[in-house]
Design a protein around this motif. Structure first.
Motif, PDB file in Angstrom:
ATOM      1  N   THR A 125       0.428  -1.082  -0.217  1.00  0.00           N
ATOM      2  CA  THR A 125      -0.268  -0.121  -0.083  1.00  0.00           C
ATOM      3  C   THR A 125       0.667   1.164  -0.087  1.00  0.00           C
ATOM      4  O   THR A 125       2.195   1.509   0.848  1.00  0.00           O
ATOM      5  N   PRO A 126       0.029   2.650  -0.250  1.00  0.00           N
ATOM      6  CA  PRO A 126       0.829   3.662  -0.262  1.00  0.00           C
ATOM      7  C   PRO A 126       1.978   3.696   1.068  1.00  0.00           C
ATOM      8  O   PRO A 126       3.127   4.898   1.191  1.00  0.00           O
ATOM      9  N   VAL A 127       0.911   3.835   2.235  1.00  0.00           N
ATOM     10  CA  VAL A 127       2.010   3.893   3.451  1.00  0.00           C
ATOM     11  C   VAL A 127       2.803   2.534   3.489  1.00  0.00           C
ATOM     12  O   VAL A 127       3.869   3.151   4.601  1.00  0.00           O
ATOM     13  N   GLN A 128       1.931   1.818   3.292  1.00  0.00           N
ATOM     14  CA  GLN A 128       4.086   0.764   3.103  1.00  0.00           C
ATOM     15  C   GLN A 128       5.238   1.052   2.675  1.00  0.00           C
ATOM     16  O   GLN A 128       6.171   1.292   3.217  1.00  0.00           O
ATOM     17  N   ARG A 129       4.452   1.284   1.446  1.00  0.00           N
ATOM     18  CA  ARG A 129       5.972   2.336   0.937  1.00  0.00           C
ATOM     19  C   ARG A 129       6.199   3.883   0.764  1.00  0.00           C
ATOM     20  O   ARG A 129       6.624   4.116  -0.216  1.00  0.00           O
ATOM     21  N   ARG A 130       5.327   4.225   1.574  1.00  0.00           N
ATOM     22  CA  ARG A 130       5.944   5.661   1.636  1.00  0.00           C
ATOM     23  C   ARG A 130       7.153   5.946   1.481  1.00  0.00           C
ATOM     24  O   ARG A 130       7.304   7.001   0.501  1.00  0.00           O
ATOM     25  N   GLU A 131       7.550   5.737   2.194  1.00  0.00           N
ATOM     26  CA  GLU A 131       9.497   5.878   2.215  1.00  0.00           C
ATOM     27  C   GLU A 131       9.867   5.878   1.062  1.00  0.00           C
ATOM     28  O   GLU A 131      10.841   6.495   0.801  1.00  0.00           O
ATOM     29  N   GLU A 168      -4.082  -1.083  -3.525  1.00  0.00           N
ATOM     30  CA  GLU A 168      -5.020  -0.316  -3.332  1.00  0.00           C
ATOM     31  C   GLU A 168      -4.237   0.845  -4.275  1.00  0.00           C
ATOM     32  O   GLU A 168      -3.227   1.674  -5.185  1.00  0.00           O
ATOM     33  N   GLY A 227      -5.697   4.312  -3.742  1.00  0.00           N
ATOM     34  CA  GLY A 227      -4.773   5.173  -3.001  1.00  0.00           C
ATOM     35  C   GLY A 227      -2.897   5.312  -4.145  1.00  0.00           C
ATOM     36  O   GLY A 227      -2.583   6.241  -3.103  1.00  0.00           O
ATOM     37  N   TRP A 228      -2.984   4.444  -4.671  1.00  0.00           N
ATOM     38  CA  TRP A 228      -1.448   4.886  -5.708  1.00  0.00           C
ATOM     39  C   TRP A 228      -1.903   5.937  -6.879  1.00  0.00           C
ATOM     40  O   TRP A 228      -0.963   7.201  -6.677  1.00  0.00           O
ATOM     41  N   ARG A 243      -1.369   9.140  -4.096  1.00  0.00           N
ATOM     42  CA  ARG A 243      -0.433   9.110  -3.949  1.00  0.00           C
ATOM     43  C   ARG A 243       0.757   9.798  -5.149  1.00  0.00           C
ATOM     44  O   ARG A 243       1.907  10.627  -4.660  1.00  0.00           O
TER      45      ARG A 243
END
Length: 411
Positions: free
Chosen positions: A220-226, A252, A255-256, A259
């Motif tokens: 997800t965007p949260v998991q791969r934010r960094e 998501e 979500g991507w 992002r």
């Protein structure tokens, strides 16, 4: 009135055995059986080549090798389920993915080793040590390829340069520099540093347009934010555009898209933008991945008609579509150039031959119909196994030309 539509609130009538969909259940069982047989073959052939084909190793070596293969085979399905299922356990995914890559390479070279063994027998060479010679050779070649393949997967991709002639392109846009990223697959291995170095490499190419052709991440965007954050520092003169790949629909997809918009990119969610220079214009269009509609996500499907709505038919079109096989629709619509990824060039040889069954092209520039050209990137990252064997990653610099012959080269 069918039992399912009954108005008395009773449960639907099911066939004997309680299965409302016996054919579907049978297909699931058959599918599971096939998967187990494939896994068993992937593990058992290397075990047989290395330890069980007359190698006659000392008993402790035989038992240790057998135990490693047995433990790997038994644990692999559970690790895959934990790593890529609902739990999304990155540690489990790293172990499972690495195991898959190692066993695939061992399987491939065990099969080739088996052929070499037959040749040695036919030539009467090798004597009693034939099986050991083959086993040692298979182990050495596999270890070497895995070490090299891991280095290839983790390094910053080399730049592939290619001139593409587009007859309808106006002279004002001649020389437009389009940099292509695809299949970055930010995932269980933290590659934030790699992502930053890729960004630096892209900016050094001084692009007019930057394209990300999908499969941005596994997760997800949260998991791969960094890991995705450095994409926000990519610079371009005219546009930065992005389309979804099939892997976004495992997580998501919307979500991507959001992002990437947050990072300053234009998400081409069945839409287009127009870039202009020197009085000439180019349509940059994009479609969702071909798997989008089956995902059940509302408003997501590959819709070329929608992507081109209200565009000037006399202007050249660069279409971004994740999978090369979408070129059939692109050619029918008279698209000038389609940019795709998805194939990874096979990623680990000889998987490229299996990819070719599903896709018209594995990598490179190809022509489809009278007008349409397709560029298929090998991708910048990797999916799953952190290895690339005879399928190097790439950052692609496409220089669009309005006249003259295209010529490619690498650096």
């Amino acid at each position: 009135m069918t039992p399912e539509a009954g108005s008395d609130g009773a449960a639907p009538v099911t066939p004997a055995g309680g299965d409302a969909h016996p054919r579907q259940s049978l297909r699931r069982r058959l599918g599971g059986t096939v998967i187990l047989l494939v896994l068993a073959t992937l593990f058992l052939l290397p075990w047989w080549t290395l330890f069980g084909s007359g190698t006659d190793w000392p008993l402790p070596v035989f038992l240790a090798g057998t135990a490693v293969f047995a433990a790997s085979l038994v644990s692999f399905p559970f690790l895959m389920a934990a790593g890529h299922g609902r739990r999304r356990d990155d540690r489990a995914a790293r172990v499972a993915d690495s195991t898959l890559g190692m066993v695939w390479v061992l399987f491939t070279w065990s099969a080739l080793g088996g052929l070499a063994h037959l040749v040695l027998i036919a030539l009467g060479a090798g004597g009693a040590d034939r099986a050991r010679i083959v086993a040692v050779a298979v182990a050495a070649v596999s270890a070497g390829l895995l070490a090299w393949g891991h280095h290839e997967a983790m390094r910053v991709p080399r730049v592939k340069r290619l001139d593409v002639r587009i007859p309808r392109l106006g002279g004002g846009l001649d020389g437009t520099r389009v940099v292509v990223l695809a299949d970055t697959h930010y995932g269980p291995i933290d590659r934030a540093g790699w992502s930053a170095r890729v960004t630096e490499a892209v900016n050094a190419l001084d692009p007019d347009v930057v394209v990300h052709a999908g499969d941005i991440a596994d997760g997800t965007p949260v998991q791969r934010r960094e890991q995705s954050a450095p994409l926000g520092t990519i610079r371009s003169r005219l546009a930065k555009v992005y389309v979804t790949g099939n892997h976004e629909y495992f997580g998501e997809a919307q979500g991507w898209l959001d992002r990437m918009a947050e990072l300053g990119w234009e998400p081409l969610h069945n839409r287009h933008v127009v870039v202009e220079r020197g009085g000439d214009a180019l349509v940059l269009a994009g479609v969702d991945d071909v798997t989008a509609e089956s995902s059940g996500l509302a408003g997501h499907r590959a819709n070329l008609e929608g992507a081109l709505a209200d565009s000037d038919p006399d202007r050249p079109v660069l279409l971004v579509a994740h999978q090369p096989k979408y070129v059939t629709q692109a050619a029918a619509a008279g698209i000038d150039l389609q940019i795709s990824g998805h194939t990874h060039g096979g990623q680990i040889w000889p998987f490229n031959f299996l990819v070719r069954i599903d896709q018209p092209v594995v990598h490179g520039l190809s022509r489809h119909g009278e007008r349409t050209q397709l560029y298929t990137s090998r991708g910048s990252g990797f999916w799953g196994p952190p290895f690339r064997v005879f399928a190097p990653s790439e950052i692609t610099l496409l220089t669009l030309r309005s006249a003259g012959d295209g010529a490619d080269g690498d650096s």
